[in-house]
Enzyme design. Sequence first.
Site, mmCIF file in Angstrom:
data_model
loop_
_atom_site.group_PDB
_atom_site.id
_atom_site.type_symbol
_atom_site.label_atom_id
_atom_site.label_comp_id
_atom_site.label_asym_id
_atom_site.label_seq_id
_atom_site.Cartn_x
_atom_site.Cartn_y
_atom_site.Cartn_z
ATOM 1 N N SER A 208 -14.881 -32.759 -6.716
ATOM 2 C CA SER A 208 -13.613 -33.372 -6.702
ATOM 3 C C SER A 208 -13.839 -34.807 -6.350
ATOM 4 O O SER A 208 -13.142 -35.495 -5.432
ATOM 5 C CB SER A 208 -13.061 -32.783 -5.438
ATOM 6 O OG SER A 208 -12.757 -31.276 -5.488
ATOM 7 N N HIS A 209 -14.233 -35.311 -7.377
ATOM 8 C CA HIS A 209 -14.320 -36.735 -7.566
ATOM 9 C C HIS A 209 -14.602 -37.182 -8.808
ATOM 10 O O HIS A 209 -14.901 -36.454 -9.812
ATOM 11 C CB HIS A 209 -15.517 -37.447 -6.542
ATOM 12 C CG HIS A 209 -16.821 -36.920 -6.973
ATOM 13 N ND1 HIS A 209 -17.425 -35.734 -6.454
ATOM 14 C CD2 HIS A 209 -17.758 -37.448 -7.772
ATOM 15 C CE1 HIS A 209 -18.597 -35.672 -6.992
ATOM 16 N NE2 HIS A 209 -18.845 -36.785 -7.692
ATOM 17 N N SER A 210 -14.584 -38.576 -9.161
ATOM 18 C CA SER A 210 -14.941 -39.392 -10.471
ATOM 19 C C SER A 210 -15.920 -40.304 -9.861
ATOM 20 O O SER A 210 -15.873 -40.610 -8.903
ATOM 21 C CB SER A 210 -13.681 -39.724 -11.172
ATOM 22 O OG SER A 210 -13.839 -40.369 -12.284
#
Length: 134
Positions: A51-53
């Site tokens: 749940s990130h970049s």
Amino acid sequence: MTTLQDIQLINIPVVEDRRGNLAFIQEKVLPFEFKRVYYLFDVPSNSFRGSHSHVNQCEVLIALSGSFEVVLNDGKEKKSFLLNKPNFGLYIPTGIWRELENFSSGAVCLVMASDMYEEDDYIRDFDQFLESKK
């Protein structure tokens, strides 16, 4: 700008032997020099990871044991990959949102990262990620 077209499945070299197989990662196997290795394990099947970049860092994910799904999003398209073999790695370049889900019992996800951990490199809010893609 990075898109899903930049994602690659990488074949990890394997030496096959009647005593068991040996996979290895050395210079030129990955599309970058890795500076950090970490792994996820004992993840409950109903949990999500990722749940990130990343702004600058790229990674390769490998299912050392068991299986899990990696859902990638470039801000326009989504694509899902099932990782379930230790001789394949999923290359995720910078600027791609990732979510890991559906972990099987005993799954181990190895991550090889192009840089050391730095919180400023993470985009953890999806709306902020979409804004960064404009």
